[in-house]
Structure formats: structure tokens, C-alpha cells
Design a protein around this motif. Structure first.
Motif, short mmCIF file in Angstrom:
data_model
loop_
_atom_site.label_atom_id
_atom_site.label_comp_id
_atom_site.label_asym_id
_atom_site.label_seq_id
_atom_site.Cartn_x
_atom_site.Cartn_y
_atom_site.Cartn_z
N MET A 135 45.78 39.43 47.02
CA MET A 135 45.22 40.46 46.15
C MET A 135 44.65 39.87 44.86
O MET A 135 44.35 40.60 43.93
CB MET A 135 46.28 41.51 45.84
CG MET A 135 46.71 42.27 47.08
SD MET A 135 47.93 43.54 46.76
CE MET A 135 49.42 42.57 46.71
N MET A 136 44.50 38.54 44.84
CA MET A 136 43.87 37.92 43.68
C MET A 136 42.36 38.09 43.79
O MET A 136 41.80 38.12 44.88
CB MET A 136 44.22 36.43 43.62
CG MET A 136 45.65 36.18 43.25
SD MET A 136 45.79 34.46 42.75
CE MET A 136 47.55 34.27 42.83
N THR A 137 41.73 38.17 42.65
CA THR A 137 40.29 38.36 42.59
C THR A 137 39.56 37.18 43.20
O THR A 137 39.91 36.03 42.97
CB THR A 137 39.85 38.53 41.12
OG1 THR A 137 40.57 39.62 40.55
CG2 THR A 137 38.37 38.82 41.02
N TYR A 138 38.54 37.47 44.00
CA TYR A 138 37.64 36.45 44.52
C TYR A 138 36.44 36.37 43.60
O TYR A 138 36.30 37.16 42.69
CB TYR A 138 37.21 36.80 45.94
CG TYR A 138 38.29 36.53 46.96
CD1 TYR A 138 38.25 35.41 47.77
CD2 TYR A 138 39.37 37.39 47.09
CE1 TYR A 138 39.24 35.15 48.70
CE2 TYR A 138 40.37 37.14 48.01
CZ TYR A 138 40.30 36.02 48.82
OH TYR A 138 41.28 35.77 49.72
N GLY A 139 35.60 35.43 43.82
CA GLY A 139 34.45 35.24 42.95
C GLY A 139 34.63 33.97 42.16
O GLY A 139 35.15 32.97 42.67
N LEU A 140 34.24 33.98 40.91
CA LEU A 140 34.29 32.76 40.11
C LEU A 140 35.70 32.39 39.65
O LEU A 140 35.95 31.24 39.30
CB LEU A 140 33.36 32.90 38.89
CG LEU A 140 31.88 32.91 39.23
CD1 LEU A 140 31.04 33.20 37.99
CD2 LEU A 140 31.45 31.61 39.86
N PHE A 141 36.64 33.33 39.67
CA PHE A 141 38.04 33.04 39.32
C PHE A 141 38.65 32.17 40.42
O PHE A 141 38.39 32.37 41.60
CB PHE A 141 38.80 34.37 39.18
CG PHE A 141 40.28 34.24 39.02
CD1 PHE A 141 40.83 33.54 37.94
CD2 PHE A 141 41.13 34.80 39.95
CE1 PHE A 141 42.20 33.43 37.80
CE2 PHE A 141 42.52 34.70 39.81
CZ PHE A 141 43.04 34.02 38.73
N THR A 142 39.47 31.21 40.06
CA THR A 142 40.05 30.29 41.04
C THR A 142 41.15 30.91 41.90
O THR A 142 41.45 30.40 42.98
CB THR A 142 40.65 29.05 40.35
OG1 THR A 142 41.68 29.47 39.44
CG2 THR A 142 39.59 28.26 39.61
N GLY A 143 41.74 32.01 41.44
CA GLY A 143 42.93 32.57 42.10
C GLY A 143 42.77 32.94 43.56
O GLY A 143 43.52 32.48 44.41
N GLY A 144 41.82 33.80 43.88
CA GLY A 144 41.65 34.27 45.25
C GLY A 144 41.37 33.15 46.23
O GLY A 144 42.08 32.97 47.21
N PRO A 145 40.32 32.35 45.97
CA PRO A 145 40.04 31.24 46.89
C PRO A 145 41.17 30.21 46.94
O PRO A 145 41.45 29.65 48.00
CB PRO A 145 38.76 30.62 46.32
CG PRO A 145 38.11 31.73 45.56
CD PRO A 145 39.24 32.54 44.99
N GLY A 146 41.85 29.99 45.83
CA GLY A 146 42.95 29.02 45.81
C GLY A 146 44.12 29.45 46.68
O GLY A 146 44.64 28.67 47.49
N LEU A 147 44.53 30.71 46.53
CA LEU A 147 45.62 31.23 47.36
C LEU A 147 45.20 31.27 48.82
O LEU A 147 45.98 30.96 49.71
CB LEU A 147 46.05 32.62 46.88
CG LEU A 147 47.19 33.28 47.66
CD1 LEU A 147 48.44 32.39 47.70
CD2 LEU A 147 47.53 34.64 47.08
N ASN A 148 43.95 31.62 49.06
CA ASN A 148 43.44 31.65 50.43
C ASN A 148 43.57 30.28 51.09
O ASN A 148 44.08 30.15 52.20
CB ASN A 148 41.97 32.08 50.40
CG ASN A 148 41.60 32.99 51.52
OD1 ASN A 148 42.18 34.05 51.67
ND2 ASN A 148 40.64 32.56 52.31
N GLY A 149 43.10 29.24 50.39
CA GLY A 149 43.16 27.89 50.93
C GLY A 149 44.59 27.44 51.18
O GLY A 149 44.90 26.84 52.22
N GLY A 150 45.49 27.73 50.25
CA GLY A 150 46.89 27.33 50.41
C GLY A 150 47.59 28.06 51.52
O GLY A 150 48.34 27.47 52.31
N SER A 151 47.34 29.35 51.63
CA SER A 151 47.99 30.13 52.69
C SER A 151 47.48 29.70 54.06
O SER A 151 48.24 29.69 55.03
CB SER A 151 47.81 31.64 52.47
OG SER A 151 46.45 32.01 52.52
N HIS A 152 46.22 29.32 54.15
CA HIS A 152 45.68 28.81 55.42
C HIS A 152 46.36 27.50 55.80
O HIS A 152 46.71 27.28 56.96
CB HIS A 152 44.18 28.59 55.33
CG HIS A 152 43.39 29.86 55.33
ND1 HIS A 152 42.04 29.88 55.09
CD2 HIS A 152 43.75 31.15 55.52
CE1 HIS A 152 41.61 31.13 55.14
NE2 HIS A 152 42.63 31.91 55.40
#
Length: 180
Positions: A135-152
Motif C-alpha cells: 500500500m506504499m505509493t508508487y511513482g517517484l517515491f522509493t517506497g512502493g517499488p522498493g517493497l515490491n522488489g523486496g517482496s518478490h
């Protein structure tokens, strides 16, 4: 009960070995920083002419601070120490209080960020059996893509929801049985 690790060899490394690893990394970072006009000027002013100028971790004290205004002044490419062709992703601040600040990532950086997040997830008890509702914001913020990569990397079933839409978030949590 055995403690879970993402990378046991690095997470349980001997202190002296860790310090050797940190010193080698610091020397590499100084070499990278010297590739930019911005940092080259600052480092040379402190008598740091290369990674060989760094003899111990105590030399970290010799490195100049970087301020938010420095980051803004260097916008957009002033702090890039690799060729643009090697950059695969950027992240940026919102810029609401001035010029946005940008982070440039190579493929290696993206992979390392995912590893760091995977380490954090595993340390928190996550496994490939979890359902990660991101539920972290995607886009220019690192949170969404970062959590996505780690969870994968951990192998979680990942639901890239981003933020907002509370009713839908709750529906997915309930229907899918989200555990993270």
C-alpha cells in the motif's frame, strides 16, 4: 527456533570482516563521488584525491556534508556519477519546498535495494507463504517499488495496490487474506 536470515553470511559477519567490507565500500564511494564536478571540488578541498586517501573508517569524518540545498543546486544531473545510459530508474522528492532532489539507480542499485528490503521483510518474519499487500505509493517515491522488489525476492504473493481507495484495500485484504 532458528532465526531466519535473508543473507546469513552478511547478516552474521564478524565485526572485523564487516569493517573491512565497509572500508572497501567507502573507498569505492569516494572514487564514484570524484566522478562528479560537485563532489570532486568538495573532496579535493579536504585533501581527498581518491579512494587511496581513505585509510580507515575514521576518515569518514573528513568527508564533507551534503545539504538539501546542495542536492537542489545539482539538479538534474549534477550528482550523477555514471553514464545516463547506465541509469535504469530515478526516484525524486516531491519538490514542494523547492527543486526536487533526484536519486539515480543503475540495475545494480535496484537489485541492492530489493535485497535490502527482502532482508527487512525476512527479519520481520515474512516468508514466501505470505501475501504482501503493498500500500506504499508508487511513482517517484522509493517506497512502493522498493517493497515490491523486496517482496518478490522473498517470494511473497505481492498485490501492488499503492495508496488510497480504502474500501478496495479492505476488500482485497479480506478476500485475499493479506498477511503483510
Amino acid at each position: 527456533m532458528e532465526i531466519p536470515f535473508w543473507d546469513k553470511s552478511i547478516e552474521t559477519i564478524d565485526r572485523s570482516e564487516l569493517e573491512k567490507l565497509q572500508l572497501a565500500g567507502l573507498k569505492r564511494q569516494v572514487e564514484n563521488a570524484l566522478k562528479t564536478t560537485f563532489y570532486k571540488n568538495k573532496l579535493l578541498k579536504e585533501g581527498i584525491i581518491g579512494g587511496s586517501s581513505i585509510k580507515s573508517l575514521d576518515d569518514l569524518r573528513r568527508l564533507p556534508f551534503t545539504t538539501k540545498s546542495d542536492l537542489r543546486e545539482a539538479y538534474p544531473f549534477g550528482l550523477m556519477s555514471v553514464n545516463k545510459e547506465d541509469v535504469v530508474r530515478i526516484h525524486a522528492s516531491s519538490g514542494t519546498t523547492g527543486t526536487p532532489t533526484i536519486i539515480y539507480q543503475t540495475q545494480k542499485d535496484v537489485s541492492m535495494a530489493a535485497d535490502t528490503m527482502a532482508r527487512s521483510l525476512v527479519a520481520a518474519g515474512c516468508t514466501k507463504n505470505d501475501i504482501c499487500q503493498n500500500m506504499m505509493t508508487y511513482g517517484l517515491f522509493t517506497g512502493g517499488p522498493g517493497l515490491n522488489g523486496g517482496s518478490h525476492k522473498v517470494g511473497c504473493l505481492t498485490v501492488p495496490m499503492s495508496s488510497g481507495n480504502t474500501d478496495r484495500q479492505i476488500q482485497f485484504m479480506t478476500d485475499l487474506g493479506s498477511t503483510i
